[in-house]
Design a protein around this motif. Structure first.
Motif, PDB file in Angstrom:
ATOM      1  N   PHE A   1      35.561  65.721  17.135  1.00 39.77           N
ATOM      2  CA  PHE A   1      35.749  65.072  18.508  1.00 39.77           C
ATOM      3  C   PHE A   1      35.430  66.244  19.405  1.00 39.77           C
ATOM      4  O   PHE A   1      36.264  67.356  19.385  1.00 39.77           O
ATOM      5  CB  PHE A   1      37.048  64.479  18.772  1.00 39.77           C
ATOM      6  N   GLU A   2      34.400  66.391  20.108  1.00 39.36           N
ATOM      7  CA  GLU A   2      34.145  67.272  21.236  1.00 39.36           C
ATOM      8  C   GLU A   2      33.918  66.943  22.572  1.00 39.36           C
ATOM      9  O   GLU A   2      33.279  66.164  22.869  1.00 39.36           O
ATOM     10  CB  GLU A   2      32.412  67.873  20.683  1.00 39.36           C
ATOM     11  N   ASP A   3      34.666  67.625  23.353  1.00 39.30           N
ATOM     12  CA  ASP A   3      34.839  67.344  24.970  1.00 39.30           C
ATOM     13  C   ASP A   3      34.446  68.873  25.652  1.00 39.30           C
ATOM     14  O   ASP A   3      34.395  69.657  25.128  1.00 39.30           O
ATOM     15  CB  ASP A   3      36.122  66.762  25.230  1.00 39.30           C
ATOM     16  N   ASN A   4      33.938  68.246  26.935  1.00 39.32           N
ATOM     17  CA  ASN A   4      33.647  69.560  27.857  1.00 39.32           C
ATOM     18  C   ASN A   4      34.738  69.610  28.628  1.00 39.32           C
ATOM     19  O   ASN A   4      34.252  69.834  30.038  1.00 39.32           O
ATOM     20  CB  ASN A   4      32.103  69.170  28.225  1.00 39.32           C
ATOM     21  N   GLY A   5      36.108  69.559  28.313  1.00 39.92           N
ATOM     22  CA  GLY A   5      37.011  69.652  29.279  1.00 39.92           C
ATOM     23  C   GLY A   5      37.414  71.263  29.465  1.00 39.92           C
ATOM     24  O   GLY A   5      36.770  72.058  29.462  1.00 39.92           O
TER      25      GLY A   5
ATOM     26  N   HIS B   1      41.418  71.186  12.033  1.00 38.42           N
ATOM     27  CA  HIS B   1      41.193  72.400  12.745  1.00 38.42           C
ATOM     28  C   HIS B   1      40.833  72.088  13.990  1.00 38.42           C
ATOM     29  O   HIS B   1      40.205  71.221  14.572  1.00 38.42           O
ATOM     30  CB  HIS B   1      40.111  73.422  12.112  1.00 38.42           C
ATOM     31  N   VAL B   2      41.062  73.531  15.126  1.00 36.92           N
ATOM     32  CA  VAL B   2      40.615  73.245  16.369  1.00 36.92           C
ATOM     33  C   VAL B   2      39.752  74.372  16.915  1.00 36.92           C
ATOM     34  O   VAL B   2      40.422  75.790  16.453  1.00 36.92           O
ATOM     35  CB  VAL B   2      41.774  72.883  17.396  1.00 36.92           C
ATOM     36  N   GLU B   3      38.727  74.422  17.718  1.00 38.55           N
ATOM     37  CA  GLU B   3      38.375  75.553  18.290  1.00 38.55           C
ATOM     38  C   GLU B   3      38.179  75.216  19.909  1.00 38.55           C
ATOM     39  O   GLU B   3      37.662  74.037  20.073  1.00 38.55           O
ATOM     40  CB  GLU B   3      36.788  75.787  17.791  1.00 38.55           C
ATOM     41  N   SER B   4      38.503  76.074  20.664  1.00 34.00           N
ATOM     42  CA  SER B   4      38.391  75.721  22.132  1.00 34.00           C
ATOM     43  C   SER B   4      38.258  77.010  22.810  1.00 34.00           C
ATOM     44  O   SER B   4      38.609  78.098  22.636  1.00 34.00           O
ATOM     45  CB  SER B   4      39.873  75.340  22.573  1.00 34.00           C
TER      46      SER B   4
ATOM     47  N   GLN C   1      41.873  63.051  28.585  1.00 34.09           N
ATOM     48  CA  GLN C   1      42.845  63.881  29.414  1.00 34.09           C
ATOM     49  C   GLN C   1      42.444  65.151  29.634  1.00 34.09           C
ATOM     50  O   GLN C   1      42.527  65.532  30.824  1.00 34.09           O
ATOM     51  CB  GLN C   1      44.215  63.813  28.789  1.00 34.09           C
ATOM     52  N   ALA C   2      41.756  65.948  28.746  1.00 36.71           N
ATOM     53  CA  ALA C   2      41.377  67.430  29.071  1.00 36.71           C
ATOM     54  C   ALA C   2      39.721  67.176  30.044  1.00 36.71           C
ATOM     55  O   ALA C   2      40.060  68.195  30.903  1.00 36.71           O
ATOM     56  CB  ALA C   2      40.950  67.733  27.664  1.00 36.71           C
ATOM     57  N   MET C   3      39.276  66.313  29.912  1.00 31.92           N
ATOM     58  CA  MET C   3      38.232  65.947  30.787  1.00 31.92           C
ATOM     59  C   MET C   3      38.515  65.249  32.274  1.00 31.92           C
ATOM     60  O   MET C   3      37.728  65.148  33.057  1.00 31.92           O
ATOM     61  CB  MET C   3      37.101  65.193  30.296  1.00 31.92           C
ATOM     62  N   GLU C   4      39.625  64.755  32.418  1.00 27.61           N
ATOM     63  CA  GLU C   4      40.339  64.200  33.456  1.00 27.61           C
ATOM     64  C   GLU C   4      39.335  62.996  33.614  1.00 27.61           C
ATOM     65  O   GLU C   4      39.167  62.417  34.720  1.00 27.61           O
ATOM     66  CB  GLU C   4      40.305  64.951  34.713  1.00 27.61           C
ATOM     67  N   PHE C   5      39.259  62.439  32.352  1.00 27.57           N
ATOM     68  CA  PHE C   5      38.187  61.000  32.059  1.00 27.57           C
ATOM     69  C   PHE C   5      37.071  61.068  33.063  1.00 27.57           C
ATOM     70  O   PHE C   5      36.426  60.194  33.568  1.00 27.57           O
ATOM     71  CB  PHE C   5      39.109  59.942  32.929  1.00 27.57           C
ATOM     72  N   ASN C   6      36.308  62.347  32.996  1.00 30.35           N
ATOM     73  CA  ASN C   6      34.955  62.229  33.462  1.00 30.35           C
ATOM     74  C   ASN C   6      34.431  63.508  32.807  1.00 30.35           C
ATOM     75  O   ASN C   6      34.852  64.675  32.886  1.00 30.35           O
ATOM     76  CB  ASN C   6      35.292  62.939  35.021  1.00 30.35           C
TER      77      ASN C   6
END
Length: 522
Positions: A457-461, A505-508, A434-439
């Motif tokens: 779990f790492e995303d580029n959102g 933990h989370v880093e953003s 959802q953070a990447m809007e499925f892309n």
């Protein structure tokens, strides 16, 4: 003082005349330990070195030199027998000398040895009596002390009895209070246990409800993932069914009608069907066909495009001269037609196998995800397998627009609650998509640490806004539009990780958000 009772007591004889010293030594050395001295200095040396208790002296005791001996500490408590006429006349003067012994005897210078022996025994008796008297006084003092202590002990005993009675009353009172407090605590514990069980059931139901919510969102994609392989299986079965009922019955008569060279060509082509072929995409097939066509043109082969297509249909991607000569024969066109049909049947069986495997994988992932473990006990689980099951459920949403990069190390199996961990991976994956809007690009890392297993779990959102960051693990907190989320995903994930004694933990930042989960081995 036990040496006073010893039969061989030490005696010192002091006389300036050595003849008297030898005389005394000859008469008494068998009965006593006898030491002689001819001077005050020599006498003092013996007194300092030996436990002397009896002293015979013929010297003038009123002399200043002898006064020094009398006042010396080593000469105290010694029995004296004085053999000098002058001293008998000066007894009063002797008593004035500091340190003069309290026991002393006088005898004549020419006294008989038996007389001296009697005087010695009398002196020893006096010493013995003195010792016994001293011991009696000591015993009397000790007895008096004991009586005094006994009286004190009785008083103390009475006080102890009183204190014990008071203490027993206090203990009894306190015991009653503690028993009442214990009953209250037991009642409170029962109530708390009931509340805790209710909360646990509510939490389990909440986790299951969250699963069902996510499953409802995935159901269309999951249905597609199941229908697609089922459709492929149906198509392959129809093709096989058509071949068996229409063409297969003609194959024996066709084979008998072939000449021996044709039979050999048929068997050569048939063997090509058993070669394991790599599955090619449509683009790769076009490239291979173009390459084969160019090679055939260079070899001046007739109809290179048609022949390249035929070779590729048989799974042949490289030029083979013997096969080309067979396929160019006009009489072998019917043979080629049969071989292509058999190749199609082989492809159909492969399609059925792959489609069944795919459908089974999706159903297994769905079954694993929807399962609700009521056992409540830890079991060995494969972390990577759980993550892959979740990815299978999301495969329809990942295929075209999301690139999944897997960085998996070899890790040991872990004692855990696998169903609950699958819920964690689902929540983290769903949030990332959802953070990447499925892309975008999703990177999943699994590695072993010294004390446990780390999953990232790492995303580029778009990242988590600063004002939202402190609240992401709060229950019912959500930034999604109404109806798209319950706000319980990360709260449930955190509770599950805490249940495993782990950490999350989370880093953003914009373009990079990493959720890190650490699960301990023990």
């Amino acid at each position: 003082m036990s040496e006073l009772l010893h039969p061989h007591i030490a005696i010192l004889y002091i006389d300036a005349d050595t003849i008297y010293c030898d005389y005394f030594l000859s008469h008494f050395s068998d009965e006593y330990r006898v030491f002689t001295a001819s001077s005050i200095q020599e006498a003092l040396t013996h007194i300092q070195q030996q436990p002397i208790r009896i002293i015979f002296s013929t010297l003038n005791l009123v002399s200043p030199i002898f006064s020094h001996l009398l006042t010396n500490h080593a000469a105290k408590n010694i029995e004296w027998i004085i053999r000098h006429p002058e001293t008998v006349k000066n007894t009063a003067q002797l008593k004035k000398i500091p340190g003069y012994p309290s026991f002393y005897h006088h005898c004549q210078l020419d006294a008989h040895p038996d007389t001296l022996r009697a005087i010695l025994r009398h002196a020893l008796d006096r010493q013995r009596l003195q010792l016994e008297n001293r011991l009696l006084r000591q015993n009397l003092q000790q007895t008096q002390c004991l009586l005094q202590k006994n009286k004190q002990y009785k008083q103390i005993e009475e006080e102890i009895k009183y204190l014990n009675t008071e203490l027993e009353q206090r203990v009894l009172k306190r015991t009653v209070q503690l028993e009442e407090a214990r009953e209250e605590a037991c009642a409170s514990n029962r109530e708390l246990r009931t509340v805790l069980n209710t909360l646990k059931l509510a939490q389990d139901e909440l986790v299951q409800s969250e699963k069902m919510v996510i499953l409802g969102q995935l159901i269309a994609g999951v249905a597609h993932e199941i229908n697609t392989p089922l459709a492929a299986i149906r198509s392959a079965i129809e093709h096989i069914h058509s071949f068996i009922h229409k063409d297969f019955i003609r194959l024996p008569s066709f084979f008998r009608a072939l000449s021996q060279p044709q039979k050999n060509d048929f068997m050569i082509l048939l063997k090509q069907l058993n070669n394991t072929q790599k599955h090619l995409s449509s683009r790769e097939k076009r490239q291979k066909k173009h390459q084969l066509q160019q090679v055939l043109q260079e070899k001046n082969v007739v109809q290179p495009e048609k022949l390249a297509k035929q070779l590729l249909s048989l799974g042949i991607t490289q030029y083979q001269e013997n096969l080309v000569s067979i396929l160019q024969g006009i009489e072998n066109q019917e043979i080629l037609s049969w071989i292509i049909q058999l190749k199609t049947i082989q492809k159909s069986t492969t399609t059925i196998h792959m489609a069944a495997e795919r459908a089974n994988k999706v159903i297994f992932a769905l079954k694993t995800f929807a399962r609700h473990d009521t056992n409540g006990e830890k079991q060995t689980c494969n972390i990577i397998e759980g993550i892959e099951n979740v990815l299978t459920l999301y495969d329809h949403q990942l295929k075209s627009t999301v690139e999944v990069k897997r960085h998996y190390q070899t890790i040991p199996r872990l004692m855990a609650y696998p169903d609950e961990l699958n819920q964690v991976w689902t929540n983290l994956l769903h949030n990332a998509l959802q953070a990447m809007e499925f892309n975008g690009i999703l990177k999943i890392t699994v590695q072993a640490l010294k004390t446990g297993i780390e999953v990232c779990f790492e995303d580029n959102g778009c990242g988590i806004p600063e004002d939202v960051y402190p609240h992401i693990f709060e229950p019912f907190f959500s930034t999604k539009p109404k109806g798209e989320g319950t706000g319980l995903g990360l709260d449930i994930a955190q509770k599950i990780i805490n249940k495993h004694n782990g950490e999350i933990h989370v880093e953003s930042q914009p373009g990079k958000t990493v959720f890190q989960v650490v699960l301990p081995f023990n």
